[in-house]
Design a protein around this motif. Structure first.
Motif, PDB file in Angstrom:
ATOM      1  N   SER A 182      -1.528  43.409 -19.559  1.00 31.57           N
ATOM      2  CA  SER A 182      -2.528  43.638 -20.608  1.00 31.57           C
ATOM      3  C   SER A 182      -3.746  44.298 -19.971  1.00 31.57           C
ATOM      4  N   GLU A 183      -4.626  44.816 -20.804  1.00 29.84           N
ATOM      5  CA  GLU A 183      -5.810  45.521 -20.283  1.00 29.84           C
ATOM      6  C   GLU A 183      -6.688  44.586 -19.440  1.00 29.84           C
ATOM      7  N   SER A 184      -6.887  43.347 -19.914  1.00 34.18           N
ATOM      8  CA  SER A 184      -7.736  42.411 -19.161  1.00 34.18           C
ATOM      9  C   SER A 184      -7.082  42.025 -17.832  1.00 34.18           C
ATOM     10  N   ASN A 185      -5.749  41.792 -17.838  1.00 36.35           N
ATOM     11  CA  ASN A 185      -5.054  41.459 -16.585  1.00 36.35           C
ATOM     12  C   ASN A 185      -5.072  42.630 -15.617  1.00 36.35           C
ATOM     13  N   ARG A 186      -4.921  43.835 -16.148  1.00 34.53           N
ATOM     14  CA  ARG A 186      -4.945  45.034 -15.301  1.00 34.53           C
ATOM     15  C   ARG A 186      -6.317  45.173 -14.627  1.00 34.53           C
ATOM     16  N   LYS A 187      -7.375  44.958 -15.425  1.00 37.82           N
ATOM     17  CA  LYS A 187      -8.733  45.037 -14.882  1.00 37.82           C
ATOM     18  C   LYS A 187      -8.942  43.955 -13.821  1.00 37.82           C
ATOM     19  N   MET A 199      -9.806  44.687  -9.844  1.00 36.76           N
ATOM     20  CA  MET A 199     -11.027  44.144  -9.224  1.00 36.76           C
ATOM     21  C   MET A 199     -10.669  43.230  -8.051  1.00 36.76           C
ATOM     22  N   SER A 200      -9.660  42.390  -8.227  1.00 36.77           N
ATOM     23  CA  SER A 200      -9.258  41.454  -7.185  1.00 36.77           C
ATOM     24  C   SER A 200      -8.710  42.185  -5.962  1.00 36.77           C
ATOM     25  N   VAL A 201      -7.917  43.221  -6.204  1.00 42.20           N
ATOM     26  CA  VAL A 201      -7.366  43.994  -5.081  1.00 42.20           C
ATOM     27  C   VAL A 201      -8.492  44.689  -4.321  1.00 42.20           C
ATOM     28  N   ASN A 202      -9.455  45.243  -5.049  1.00 35.04           N
ATOM     29  CA  ASN A 202     -10.591  45.889  -4.375  1.00 35.04           C
ATOM     30  C   ASN A 202     -11.365  44.889  -3.525  1.00 35.04           C
ATOM     31  N   SER A 203     -11.594  43.679  -4.048  1.00 40.52           N
ATOM     32  CA  SER A 203     -12.323  42.675  -3.261  1.00 40.52           C
ATOM     33  C   SER A 203     -11.487  42.197  -2.076  1.00 40.52           C
ATOM     34  N   THR A 204     -10.160  42.185  -2.240  1.00 41.41           N
ATOM     35  CA  THR A 204      -9.283  41.811  -1.128  1.00 41.41           C
ATOM     36  C   THR A 204      -9.444  42.788   0.026  1.00 41.41           C
ATOM     37  N   SER A 214      -5.640  37.193  -2.176  1.00 42.95           N
ATOM     38  CA  SER A 214      -6.101  37.117  -3.564  1.00 42.95           C
ATOM     39  C   SER A 214      -5.864  35.736  -4.152  1.00 42.95           C
ATOM     40  N   PRO A 215      -6.634  35.374  -5.188  1.00 43.51           N
ATOM     41  CA  PRO A 215      -6.457  34.068  -5.837  1.00 43.51           C
ATOM     42  C   PRO A 215      -5.126  33.972  -6.589  1.00 43.51           C
ATOM     43  N   PRO A 216      -4.736  32.754  -6.993  1.00 44.34           N
ATOM     44  CA  PRO A 216      -3.429  32.527  -7.619  1.00 44.34           C
ATOM     45  C   PRO A 216      -3.149  33.398  -8.850  1.00 44.34           C
ATOM     46  N   LEU A 220      -2.147  36.747  -7.571  1.00 46.09           N
ATOM     47  CA  LEU A 220      -0.834  36.633  -6.921  1.00 46.09           C
ATOM     48  C   LEU A 220       0.274  36.511  -7.958  1.00 46.09           C
ATOM     49  N   GLY A 221       0.020  35.716  -8.986  1.00 46.04           N
ATOM     50  CA  GLY A 221       1.021  35.548 -10.042  1.00 46.04           C
ATOM     51  C   GLY A 221       1.315  36.849 -10.763  1.00 46.04           C
ATOM     52  N   LEU A 222       0.284  37.646 -11.005  1.00 44.59           N
ATOM     53  CA  LEU A 222       0.479  38.923 -11.698  1.00 44.59           C
ATOM     54  C   LEU A 222       1.180  39.950 -10.800  1.00 44.59           C
TER      55      LEU A 222
END
Length: 178
Positions: A41-46, A50-55, A62-64, A67-69
């Motif tokens: 979904s758009e929110s999950n994609r965003k 963001m999480s990958v960039n911070s990683t 990355s947080p769970p 990781l789950g996504l």
């Protein structure tokens, strides 16, 4: 798990993410086109971007939720290893936060307090008169800033408030008048 093992796993995780999300031709932005395969979904994609960039910025797993996504991109053994490493990483971060909180708390307890050595103008061994006209000798100052005193004449020890200079225990009991 040890800290060295965690660092190794973090490096492997970042390496795997850089394989999935390489830099675009300009070299400044990540290519997130692989996220299209995951049908997010758009929110999950965003969230994932963001999480990958911070990683990449902080070098952590990355947080769970992320990781789950991203689970379909990893093989099952890697995914399990990354989840375990994230748990260890989170526990370690919590322990560090708790230690810092203890240090900050200990420091804050000292802010604004008088120094331990006799502050407030009364020195150890000096004789002073209290609000109810008793002569007292200063024995020592407590941590809270009050004084332990000895009444001159009868050697009785009492507590003297530092601010009002009155004895906490009056020399004679007060009587209630109705």
């Amino acid at each position: 798990m040890t800290d060295e093992k965690l660092r190794e796993i973090q490096e492997v995780f970042i390496k795997r993410l850089s394989e999935f999300f390489p830099y675009k031709s300009g070299g400044k932005h990540k290519d997130f086109s692989k996220l299209d395969k995951l049908n997010l979904s758009e929110s999950n994609r965003k969230h994932v971007s963001m999480s990958v960039n911070s990683t990449f910025t902080y070098g952590r797993i990355s947080p769970p939720r992320t990781l789950g996504l991203l689970e379909p991109l990893f093989n099952p053994d890697e995914f399990t290893l990354f989840k375990e490493a994230y748990s260890y990483q989170a526990e370690k971060a919590k322990a560090i936060r708790m230690e810092r909180a203890k240090t900050i708390h200990a420091y804050r307890k000292t802010i604004g307090r008088p120094t331990k050595s006799f502050s407030g103008g009364l020195e150890k061994g000096s004789v002073t008169t209290t609000a109810n006209s008793e002569q007292v000798k200063i024995i020592k100052q407590t941590e809270s800033g009050n004084y332990i005193v000895e009444v001159v004449g009868n050697k009785e020890k009492r507590l003297l408030g530092r601010d009002d200079m009155r004895l906490v225990q009056p020399s004679c009991p007060t009587k209630l008048i109705y």
